[in-house]
Design a protein around this motif. Structure first.
Motif, PDB file in Angstrom:
ATOM      1  N   LEU A 143      17.726 -15.980   8.018  1.00 55.72           N
ATOM      2  CA  LEU A 143      16.590 -15.056   7.985  1.00 55.72           C
ATOM      3  C   LEU A 143      16.788 -14.060   9.117  1.00 55.72           C
ATOM      4  O   LEU A 143      16.762 -14.435  10.292  1.00 55.72           O
ATOM      5  CB  LEU A 143      15.266 -15.808   8.190  1.00 55.72           C
ATOM      6  N   LEU A 144      17.034 -12.813   8.768  1.00 55.41           N
ATOM      7  CA  LEU A 144      17.334 -11.791   9.770  1.00 55.41           C
ATOM      8  C   LEU A 144      16.103 -10.930  10.037  1.00 55.41           C
ATOM      9  O   LEU A 144      15.486 -10.422   9.104  1.00 55.41           O
ATOM     10  CB  LEU A 144      18.487 -10.905   9.297  1.00 55.41           C
ATOM     11  N   PHE A 145      15.786 -10.760  11.322  1.00 53.27           N
ATOM     12  CA  PHE A 145      14.685  -9.862  11.673  1.00 53.27           C
ATOM     13  C   PHE A 145      15.144  -8.862  12.728  1.00 53.27           C
ATOM     14  O   PHE A 145      15.867  -9.192  13.665  1.00 53.27           O
ATOM     15  CB  PHE A 145      13.468 -10.606  12.224  1.00 53.27           C
ATOM     16  N   SER A 146      14.683  -7.630  12.556  1.00 52.27           N
ATOM     17  CA  SER A 146      14.851  -6.580  13.555  1.00 52.27           C
ATOM     18  C   SER A 146      13.802  -5.519  13.274  1.00 52.27           C
ATOM     19  O   SER A 146      13.381  -5.344  12.127  1.00 52.27           O
ATOM     20  CB  SER A 146      16.251  -5.956  13.485  1.00 52.27           C
ATOM     21  N   SER A 147      13.375  -4.835  14.309  1.00 54.39           N
ATOM     22  CA  SER A 147      12.423  -3.731  14.116  1.00 54.39           C
ATOM     23  C   SER A 147      13.118  -2.512  13.508  1.00 54.39           C
ATOM     24  O   SER A 147      12.465  -1.592  13.023  1.00 54.39           O
ATOM     25  CB  SER A 147      11.768  -3.360  15.454  1.00 54.39           C
ATOM     26  N   LYS A 148      14.455  -2.518  13.513  1.00 53.98           N
ATOM     27  CA  LYS A 148      15.238  -1.407  12.948  1.00 53.98           C
ATOM     28  C   LYS A 148      15.544  -1.735  11.480  1.00 53.98           C
ATOM     29  O   LYS A 148      16.601  -2.275  11.149  1.00 53.98           O
ATOM     30  CB  LYS A 148      16.509  -1.194  13.759  1.00 53.98           C
ATOM     31  N   THR A 149      14.604  -1.375  10.608  1.00 57.08           N
ATOM     32  CA  THR A 149      14.641  -1.815   9.212  1.00 57.08           C
ATOM     33  C   THR A 149      15.890  -1.352   8.467  1.00 57.08           C
ATOM     34  O   THR A 149      16.519  -2.132   7.748  1.00 57.08           O
ATOM     35  CB  THR A 149      13.383  -1.325   8.474  1.00 57.08           C
ATOM     36  N   GLU A 150      16.257  -0.090   8.621  1.00 59.34           N
ATOM     37  CA  GLU A 150      17.422   0.434   7.885  1.00 59.34           C
ATOM     38  C   GLU A 150      18.707  -0.264   8.312  1.00 59.34           C
ATOM     39  O   GLU A 150      19.553  -0.624   7.484  1.00 59.34           O
ATOM     40  CB  GLU A 150      17.534   1.956   8.084  1.00 59.34           C
ATOM     41  N   GLN A 151      18.864  -0.437   9.621  1.00 60.48           N
ATOM     42  CA  GLN A 151      20.052  -1.127  10.136  1.00 60.48           C
ATOM     43  C   GLN A 151      20.088  -2.575   9.649  1.00 60.48           C
ATOM     44  O   GLN A 151      21.152  -3.134   9.370  1.00 60.48           O
ATOM     45  CB  GLN A 151      20.064  -1.094  11.667  1.00 60.48           C
ATOM     46  N   LEU A 152      18.909  -3.173   9.534  1.00 58.20           N
ATOM     47  CA  LEU A 152      18.811  -4.561   9.093  1.00 58.20           C
ATOM     48  C   LEU A 152      19.274  -4.709   7.650  1.00 58.20           C
ATOM     49  O   LEU A 152      20.042  -5.622   7.308  1.00 58.20           O
ATOM     50  CB  LEU A 152      17.366  -5.044   9.246  1.00 58.20           C
ATOM     51  N   GLN A 153      18.836  -3.799   6.800  1.00 56.37           N
ATOM     52  CA  GLN A 153      19.265  -3.818   5.394  1.00 56.37           C
ATOM     53  C   GLN A 153      20.771  -3.609   5.289  1.00 56.37           C
ATOM     54  O   GLN A 153      21.452  -4.254   4.484  1.00 56.37           O
ATOM     55  CB  GLN A 153      18.525  -2.742   4.600  1.00 56.37           C
ATOM     56  N   ALA A 154      21.294  -2.705   6.103  1.00 57.74           N
ATOM     57  CA  ALA A 154      22.738  -2.431   6.104  1.00 57.74           C
ATOM     58  C   ALA A 154      23.517  -3.664   6.543  1.00 57.74           C
ATOM     59  O   ALA A 154      24.567  -3.992   5.964  1.00 57.74           O
ATOM     60  CB  ALA A 154      23.048  -1.248   7.019  1.00 57.74           C
ATOM     61  N   LEU A 155      22.998  -4.370   7.562  1.00 53.83           N
ATOM     62  CA  LEU A 155      23.659  -5.590   8.040  1.00 53.83           C
ATOM     63  C   LEU A 155      23.678  -6.657   6.953  1.00 53.83           C
ATOM     64  O   LEU A 155      24.712  -7.294   6.708  1.00 53.83           O
ATOM     65  CB  LEU A 155      22.944  -6.121   9.283  1.00 53.83           C
ATOM     66  N   ALA A 156      22.547  -6.838   6.280  1.00 51.97           N
ATOM     67  CA  ALA A 156      22.473  -7.830   5.206  1.00 51.97           C
ATOM     68  C   ALA A 156      23.477  -7.501   4.093  1.00 51.97           C
ATOM     69  O   ALA A 156      24.150  -8.394   3.564  1.00 51.97           O
ATOM     70  CB  ALA A 156      21.056  -7.889   4.643  1.00 51.97           C
ATOM     71  N   SER A 157      23.620  -6.213   3.771  1.00 49.93           N
ATOM     72  CA  SER A 157      24.580  -5.787   2.748  1.00 49.93           C
ATOM     73  C   SER A 157      26.015  -6.060   3.188  1.00 49.93           C
ATOM     74  O   SER A 157      26.849  -6.512   2.400  1.00 49.93           O
ATOM     75  CB  SER A 157      24.404  -4.302   2.442  1.00 49.93           C
ATOM     76  N   GLN A 158      26.301  -5.793   4.467  1.00 54.66           N
ATOM     77  CA  GLN A 158      27.646  -6.051   5.009  1.00 54.66           C
ATOM     78  C   GLN A 158      27.986  -7.537   4.914  1.00 54.66           C
ATOM     79  O   GLN A 158      29.108  -7.904   4.538  1.00 54.66           O
ATOM     80  CB  GLN A 158      27.718  -5.620   6.473  1.00 54.66           C
ATOM     81  N   ILE A 159      27.014  -8.373   5.264  1.00 56.32           N
ATOM     82  CA  ILE A 159      27.243  -9.823   5.226  1.00 56.32           C
ATOM     83  C   ILE A 159      27.503 -10.282   3.801  1.00 56.32           C
ATOM     84  O   ILE A 159      28.413 -11.085   3.550  1.00 56.32           O
ATOM     85  CB  ILE A 159      26.045 -10.575   5.849  1.00 56.32           C
ATOM     86  N   GLN A 160      26.745  -9.760   2.847  1.00 57.76           N
ATOM     87  CA  GLN A 160      26.934 -10.143   1.442  1.00 57.76           C
ATOM     88  C   GLN A 160      28.308  -9.710   0.934  1.00 57.76           C
ATOM     89  O   GLN A 160      28.925 -10.401   0.127  1.00 57.76           O
ATOM     90  CB  GLN A 160      25.837  -9.535   0.572  1.00 57.76           C
ATOM     91  N   THR A 161      28.792  -8.573   1.428  1.00 56.93           N
ATOM     92  CA  THR A 161      30.125  -8.097   1.043  1.00 56.93           C
ATOM     93  C   THR A 161      31.216  -8.992   1.641  1.00 56.93           C
ATOM     94  O   THR A 161      32.172  -9.364   0.963  1.00 56.93           O
ATOM     95  CB  THR A 161      30.336  -6.638   1.513  1.00 56.93           C
ATOM     96  N   LEU A 162      31.032  -9.347   2.920  1.00 57.26           N
ATOM     97  CA  LEU A 162      32.013 -10.189   3.603  1.00 57.26           C
ATOM     98  C   LEU A 162      31.988 -11.621   3.080  1.00 57.26           C
ATOM     99  O   LEU A 162      33.030 -12.271   2.947  1.00 57.26           O
ATOM    100  CB  LEU A 162      31.724 -10.203   5.117  1.00 57.26           C
ATOM    101  N   HIS A 163      30.792 -12.109   2.800  1.00 57.96           N
ATOM    102  CA  HIS A 163      30.608 -13.500   2.366  1.00 57.96           C
ATOM    103  C   HIS A 163      29.685 -13.512   1.148  1.00 57.96           C
ATOM    104  O   HIS A 163      28.474 -13.709   1.277  1.00 57.96           O
ATOM    105  CB  HIS A 163      30.005 -14.341   3.498  1.00 57.96           C
ATOM    106  N   PRO A 164      30.232 -13.297  -0.051  1.00 57.88           N
ATOM    107  CA  PRO A 164      29.413 -13.175  -1.262  1.00 57.88           C
ATOM    108  C   PRO A 164      28.502 -14.369  -1.536  1.00 57.88           C
ATOM    109  O   PRO A 164      27.449 -14.223  -2.157  1.00 57.88           O
ATOM    110  CB  PRO A 164      30.458 -13.019  -2.376  1.00 57.88           C
ATOM    111  N   SER A 165      28.876 -15.549  -1.053  1.00 61.52           N
ATOM    112  CA  SER A 165      28.047 -16.731  -1.305  1.00 61.52           C
ATOM    113  C   SER A 165      27.007 -16.970  -0.207  1.00 61.52           C
ATOM    114  O   SER A 165      26.242 -17.943  -0.273  1.00 61.52           O
ATOM    115  CB  SER A 165      28.930 -17.972  -1.443  1.00 61.52           C
ATOM    116  N   ALA A 166      26.976 -16.097   0.789  1.00 56.63           N
ATOM    117  CA  ALA A 166      26.035 -16.283   1.903  1.00 56.63           C
ATOM    118  C   ALA A 166      24.585 -16.154   1.432  1.00 56.63           C
ATOM    119  O   ALA A 166      24.268 -15.340   0.566  1.00 56.63           O
ATOM    120  CB  ALA A 166      26.318 -15.259   3.000  1.00 56.63           C
ATOM    121  N   ASP A 167      23.733 -16.976   2.007  1.00 56.52           N
ATOM    122  CA  ASP A 167      22.303 -16.981   1.702  1.00 56.52           C
ATOM    123  C   ASP A 167      21.599 -16.208   2.818  1.00 56.52           C
ATOM    124  O   ASP A 167      21.286 -16.770   3.872  1.00 56.52           O
ATOM    125  CB  ASP A 167      21.818 -18.431   1.627  1.00 56.52           C
TER     126      ASP A 167
END
Length: 220
Positions: free
Chosen positions: A32-56
């Motif tokens: 569960l990722l939290f940051s006040s920087k919403t756009e950066q947070l969404q970008a980070l979540a997308s990067q993680i999904q690309t790097l680790h497609p099975s990541a929750d």
């Protein structure tokens, strides 16, 4: 069958938060990722999904909600933000592992702002008296997560805490992140660990290690 543990990473878009989030995505955890920087947070979540497609990986809009859902809470925030965040999560962090990564550095990196008889982690324990505070990920740089083996040696990452069960859980996290975990002692030892990080930063500045440096205990 082991239940998948949920880890809340508060301050996920900072350099350390990003590094920790990406490295723990390799493990069998729900993040569960939290940051006040919403756009950066969404970008980070997308990067993680690309790097680790099975990541929750889930983006959270509130540190309190994320901490309420979590088994383990990582405060990947500067020391100055610790007190405010502790107030937000206090009611939902009872009996949970809360990892302190903060180093209480002054602005000129030539000293700590805490008194010699305390540490950022010990202060967090006072703020969250019913949580299991563990000091971890505080003696490594953000760049080390992408390259934890430096000069053919796996960097050590020191852990301190008073709860044995919590220490064992955090040891596993440190291993998944790529480091060699070393339990240094009780939470009071975090005073030494925070000073070790101050020294490592000073050495990095003096000798230009390019923020890719770590501690290694050599032994027989």
């Amino acid at each position: 069958m082991n239940t998948k543990q949920t880890i809340a990473i508060i301050g996920a878009t900072g350099s350390m938060g990003t590094a920790i989030s990406k490295s723990l995505a390799k493990g069998n955890y729900r993040l569960l990722l939290f940051s006040s920087k919403t756009e950066q947070l969404q970008a980070l979540a997308s990067q993680i999904q690309t790097l680790h497609p099975s990541a929750d990986v889930i983006v959270s809009q509130c540190p309190t909600d994320a901490s309420w859902e979590a088994d383990i809470i990582i405060l990947a925030v500067p020391y100055q933000a610790q007190q405010e965040l502790a107030g937000k999560i206090k009611q939902v962090a009872n009996q949970k592992i809360v990892i302190s990564i903060a180093n209480p550095l002054n602005e000129t990196y030539d000293g700590l702002v805490t008194a010699p008889d305390t540490s950022a982690a010990e202060q967090l324990q006072l703020l969250l008296p019913h949580s299991k505070i563990v000091k971890a990920f505080s003696t490594v740089f953000a760049a080390d997560f992408a390259q934890p083996v430096i000069s053919q040696k796996q960097a050590d990452a020191f852990i301190a805490g008073d709860d044995q069960e919590a220490l064992e859980v955090v040891e596993q996290l440190v291993s998944i992140a790529g480091f060699n975990p070393i339990v240094a002692g009780g939470l009071q030892v975090s005073r030494t660990l925070e000073s070790m990080t101050l020294l490592l930063i000073q050495l990095n500045i003096r000798y230009d290690y390019n923020w890719l440096a770590g501690w290694k205990i050599l032994h027989h």
